[in-house]
Design a protein around this motif. Structure first.
Motif, mmCIF file in Angstrom:
data_model
loop_
_atom_site.group_PDB
_atom_site.id
_atom_site.type_symbol
_atom_site.label_atom_id
_atom_site.label_comp_id
_atom_site.label_asym_id
_atom_site.label_seq_id
_atom_site.Cartn_x
_atom_site.Cartn_y
_atom_site.Cartn_z
ATOM 1 N N SER A 140 0.833 -1.208 0.000
ATOM 2 C CA SER A 140 0.000 0.000 0.000
ATOM 3 C C SER A 140 0.863 1.252 0.000
ATOM 4 C CB SER A 140 -0.922 0.002 1.223
ATOM 5 O OG SER A 140 -1.852 -1.044 1.163
ATOM 6 N N ARG A 141 1.909 1.254 0.815
ATOM 7 C CA ARG A 141 2.803 2.415 0.850
ATOM 8 C C ARG A 141 3.539 2.582 -0.483
ATOM 9 N NH1 ARG A 141 5.444 5.107 4.920
ATOM 10 N NH2 ARG A 141 3.462 4.782 6.014
ATOM 11 N N LEU A 268 -4.581 7.534 -5.354
ATOM 12 C CA LEU A 268 -4.056 8.293 -4.222
ATOM 13 C C LEU A 268 -4.962 8.155 -2.996
ATOM 14 C CD1 LEU A 268 -2.868 11.573 -5.977
ATOM 15 C CD2 LEU A 268 -1.440 9.835 -4.939
ATOM 16 N N PHE A 269 -6.264 8.216 -3.224
ATOM 17 C CA PHE A 269 -7.206 8.126 -2.113
ATOM 18 C C PHE A 269 -7.270 6.718 -1.523
ATOM 19 C CE2 PHE A 269 -9.015 12.094 -3.841
ATOM 20 C CZ PHE A 269 -9.131 12.814 -2.661
ATOM 21 N N LEU A 270 -7.086 5.704 -2.380
ATOM 22 C CA LEU A 270 -7.307 4.332 -1.921
ATOM 23 C C LEU A 270 -6.037 3.583 -1.525
ATOM 24 C CD1 LEU A 270 -10.069 3.225 -4.464
ATOM 25 C CD2 LEU A 270 -10.355 3.660 -2.033
ATOM 26 N N SER A 271 -4.859 4.085 -1.897
ATOM 27 C CA SER A 271 -3.618 3.340 -1.659
ATOM 28 C C SER A 271 -3.443 2.942 -0.193
ATOM 29 C CB SER A 271 -2.404 4.156 -2.120
ATOM 30 O OG SER A 271 -2.350 4.213 -3.522
ATOM 31 N N GLU A 272 -3.469 3.905 0.713
ATOM 32 C CA GLU A 272 -3.294 3.610 2.135
ATOM 33 C C GLU A 272 -4.551 2.982 2.741
ATOM 34 O OE1 GLU A 272 -0.346 4.665 4.582
ATOM 35 O OE2 GLU A 272 0.194 3.764 2.671
ATOM 36 N N LEU A 273 -5.714 3.423 2.266
ATOM 37 C CA LEU A 273 -6.974 2.910 2.798
ATOM 38 C C LEU A 273 -7.132 1.415 2.539
ATOM 39 C CD1 LEU A 273 -9.732 3.450 4.110
ATOM 40 C CD2 LEU A 273 -10.598 4.051 1.823
ATOM 41 N N MET A 274 -6.601 0.936 1.388
ATOM 42 C CA MET A 274 -6.770 -0.466 1.040
ATOM 43 C C MET A 274 -6.104 -1.399 2.048
ATOM 44 S SD MET A 274 -8.816 -0.690 -1.385
ATOM 45 C CE MET A 274 -8.688 -2.467 -1.457
ATOM 46 N N ALA A 275 -5.015 -0.966 2.669
ATOM 47 C CA ALA A 275 -4.354 -1.802 3.682
ATOM 48 C C ALA A 275 -5.304 -2.066 4.848
ATOM 49 C CB ALA A 275 -3.078 -1.128 4.180
ATOM 50 N N VAL A 276 -6.081 -1.051 5.229
ATOM 51 C CA VAL A 276 -7.055 -1.193 6.322
ATOM 52 C C VAL A 276 -8.229 -2.056 5.888
ATOM 53 C CG1 VAL A 276 -8.616 0.056 7.862
ATOM 54 C CG2 VAL A 276 -6.395 1.062 7.247
ATOM 55 N N LEU A 277 -8.731 -1.793 4.667
ATOM 56 C CA LEU A 277 -9.894 -2.535 4.169
ATOM 57 C C LEU A 277 -9.579 -4.008 3.942
ATOM 58 C CD1 LEU A 277 -11.299 0.068 1.603
ATOM 59 C CD2 LEU A 277 -12.176 -0.464 3.889
ATOM 60 N N VAL A 278 -8.365 -4.292 3.464
ATOM 61 C CA VAL A 278 -7.967 -5.687 3.249
ATOM 62 C C VAL A 278 -7.865 -6.417 4.581
ATOM 63 C CG1 VAL A 278 -6.065 -7.184 2.493
ATOM 64 C CG2 VAL A 278 -6.820 -5.302 1.045
ATOM 65 N N LYS A 279 -7.328 -5.744 5.585
ATOM 66 C CA LYS A 279 -7.200 -6.361 6.903
ATOM 67 C C LYS A 279 -8.577 -6.664 7.500
ATOM 68 C CE LYS A 279 -4.853 -5.772 11.355
ATOM 69 N NZ LYS A 279 -3.964 -4.884 12.166
ATOM 70 N N LYS A 280 -9.560 -5.797 7.214
ATOM 71 C CA LYS A 280 -10.887 -5.942 7.802
ATOM 72 C C LYS A 280 -11.773 -6.918 7.022
ATOM 73 C CE LYS A 280 -14.703 -3.188 9.651
ATOM 74 N NZ LYS A 280 -15.241 -1.820 9.879
ATOM 75 N N GLY A 282 -10.641 -8.718 3.965
ATOM 76 C CA GLY A 282 -9.940 -9.669 3.113
ATOM 77 C C GLY A 282 -9.697 -9.113 1.723
ATOM 78 N N LYS A 283 -8.838 -9.764 0.970
ATOM 79 C CA LYS A 283 -8.463 -9.272 -0.357
ATOM 80 C C LYS A 283 -9.402 -9.720 -1.466
ATOM 81 C CE LYS A 283 -4.951 -12.886 -0.227
ATOM 82 N NZ LYS A 283 -5.080 -13.100 1.232
ATOM 83 N N LYS A 284 -10.059 -10.850 -1.305
ATOM 84 C CA LYS A 284 -10.889 -11.420 -2.367
ATOM 85 C C LYS A 284 -12.026 -10.488 -2.777
ATOM 86 C CE LYS A 284 -13.446 -15.646 -3.537
ATOM 87 N NZ LYS A 284 -13.835 -16.994 -3.064
ATOM 88 N N LEU A 285 -12.668 -9.848 -1.806
ATOM 89 C CA LEU A 285 -13.799 -8.959 -2.083
ATOM 90 C C LEU A 285 -13.393 -7.828 -3.010
ATOM 91 C CD1 LEU A 285 -16.679 -7.882 -1.556
ATOM 92 C CD2 LEU A 285 -15.746 -6.700 0.462
ATOM 93 N N TRP A 286 -12.254 -7.203 -2.721
ATOM 94 C CA TRP A 286 -11.832 -6.033 -3.495
ATOM 95 C C TRP A 286 -11.364 -6.422 -4.883
ATOM 96 C CZ3 TRP A 286 -14.106 -2.570 -0.958
ATOM 97 C CH2 TRP A 286 -14.198 -2.659 0.429
ATOM 98 N N LEU A 322 -8.753 -0.410 -6.558
ATOM 99 C CA LEU A 322 -9.195 -1.416 -5.594
ATOM 100 C C LEU A 322 -8.306 -2.659 -5.636
ATOM 101 C CD1 LEU A 322 -13.071 -1.234 -6.077
ATOM 102 C CD2 LEU A 322 -11.765 -0.406 -4.119
ATOM 103 N N MET A 323 -7.719 -2.933 -6.807
ATOM 104 C CA MET A 323 -6.915 -4.144 -6.977
ATOM 105 C C MET A 323 -5.425 -3.910 -6.820
ATOM 106 S SD MET A 323 -8.833 -6.008 -10.200
ATOM 107 C CE MET A 323 -8.728 -4.620 -11.344
ATOM 108 N N GLU A 324 -4.985 -2.665 -6.937
ATOM 109 C CA GLU A 324 -3.553 -2.380 -7.062
ATOM 110 C C GLU A 324 -2.726 -2.919 -5.902
ATOM 111 O OE1 GLU A 324 -0.991 1.433 -8.427
ATOM 112 O OE2 GLU A 324 -2.149 1.696 -6.592
#
Length: 394
Positions: A140-141, A268-280, A282-286, A322-324
């Motif tokens: 994400s970073r 830019l908006f989703l890069s850092e946010l995705m780390a939180v969303l994936v942890k909550k 999972g990665k499959k949904l995104w 969402l996938m990056e």
């Protein structure tokens, strides 16, 4: 750290240090990608031929990726990284001049070697120095910095291209890679040298073949490969054909610059946010939402024209964002650190192989249907198939 021994490095160097190199790669590649297909179009005068050229070029890069593990068995990753970063700076500077098409193509293939190895090495360095940070957070970073760099790149590229010519923009990429090389030197990393033994071509190819078979025999690796292939197929088609379609629809290079720049905003908006969303969640949904939405946007792009088409080109970047940060986690989550250097070269061909197959399918679509916009049929099918693979039980 894995099999490679780091004798010393500057205090404070961590996986985040290598994630920060994304600022340089994102900036330089963003400038390069903004004008690359236009330069190739100038040489070959046909958008279908552009696809064929990129496919052949990508096949070459895929072979380079396969040999990466053999290269790292003989040379330290640090020394290889120093060399390829400098190679990019020098070759991009040479490509910026008005030179013969044949010379440009030779330099293009030379940079293909370097950019492939940079793409292999940065994730491996991130993993080697990840400690307890985790690859999801480092990814994400890294992608955040890539997208910050890429945000400014298209406007700079089209500004240089408008004032001089399309190739002149490559000189800016050269300067940025030189800055990245200097930044890496500041890490002061010293890695243990490896004994260089005579190369037996037969044994090398046999080792490559066995390594590939071992990779695909491991649980989950075929699916990880297919998902990464799908992501990079969509990315390849987007980078290659969006600039051509925008110009063919009568828009200016300045408009192209704005389309490419606005397309970076979701990342830019989703890069850092995705780390939180994936942890909550999972990665499959995104991944699923990303592939399905990209397929829908692609279907719309096949018949929409004018301003609505430009809006689609910007909107489907949300799908990509969402996938990056998660498209390659299936690999890192299923392998040990001690195995990653061995297998990552094989896995990394899922980055290059799409650039072989997708442009050929795009060229076939253009030939059959008679318009460049027909390539979005290909991305619609790829998005749908990738979603189906993700949902499959095995």
């Amino acid at each position: 750290m894995a099999k490679d021994k780091y004798i010393s490095f500057k205090n404070g160097v961590s996986g985040f240090s290598f994630s920060n190199l994304g600022l340089f790669t994102g900036f330089a590649d963003g400038i390069y990608n903004a004008v690359y297909s236009l330069v190739i179009l100038e040489i070959f005068k046909n958008s279908a031929v552009v696809g064929i050229y990129v496919a052949i070029y990508s096949a070459f890069c895929m072979i380079v990726g396969l040999f990466a593990n053999e290269l790292f068995r003989r040379f330290s990753k640090v020394k290889v990284f120093y060399f390829v970063m400098m190679m990019l700076a020098v070759c991009y500077a040479m490509m910026s001049f008005s030179i013969r098409p044949s010379t440009f193509i030779i330099l293009d293939y030379t940079t293909g070697i370097a950019i492939t190895l940079v793409g292999v090495l940065i994730p491996l360095f991130m993993s080697d120095f990840s400690k307890n940070i985790g690859m999801a957070k480092l990814n994400s970073r890294y992608h955040l910095w890539v997208n910050i760099g890429a945000l400014f790149a298209p406007m700079i590229a089209v500004s240089i291209a408008t004032r001089f010519n399309n190739r002149a923009a490559f000189f800016a990429s050269a300067l940025i890679y030189l800055a990245g090389w200097i930044s890496f030197r500041l890490f002061r990393i010293v890695q243990e040298d490896k004994k260089i033994s005579p190369v037996n071509p037969r044994k090398t190819f046999k080792a490559l073949w066995k390594n590939s078979l071992h990779f695909f025999s491991r649980p989950g690796m075929a699916r990880a490969y297919a998902i990464n292939f799908g992501y990079y197929s969509l990315r390849a088609m987007r980078y290659l054909y969006v600039p051509i379609v925008v110009i063919e629809n009568g828009f200016s290079k300045d408009t192209l610059g704005w389309v490419l720049t606005l397309g970076i905003v979701p990342y830019l908006f989703l890069s850092e946010l995705m780390a939180v969303l994936v942890k909550k969640y999972g990665k499959k949904l995104w991944l699923l939402i990303g592939f399905v939405s990209f397929a829908i946007f692609s279907a719309l792009a096949t018949f929409v024209t004018g301003i609505p088409l430009l809006m689609i080109f910007v909107a489907w970047q949300v799908s990509g964002a969402l996938m990056e940060s998660v498209h390659d986690l299936l690999f890192f989550d299923a392998t040990k650190k001690t195995e990653q250097t061995r297998y990552y070269g094989v896995f990394r061909t899922s980055v290059n192989l799409p650039n072989v197959i997708a442009p050929i399918l795009g060229a076939a679509s253009i030939t059959i249907f008679g318009g460049t916009s027909a390539v979005w049929v290909v991305t619609a099918v790829i998005g749908a198939l990738s979603a189906m693979i993700l949902l499959a039980k095995k």
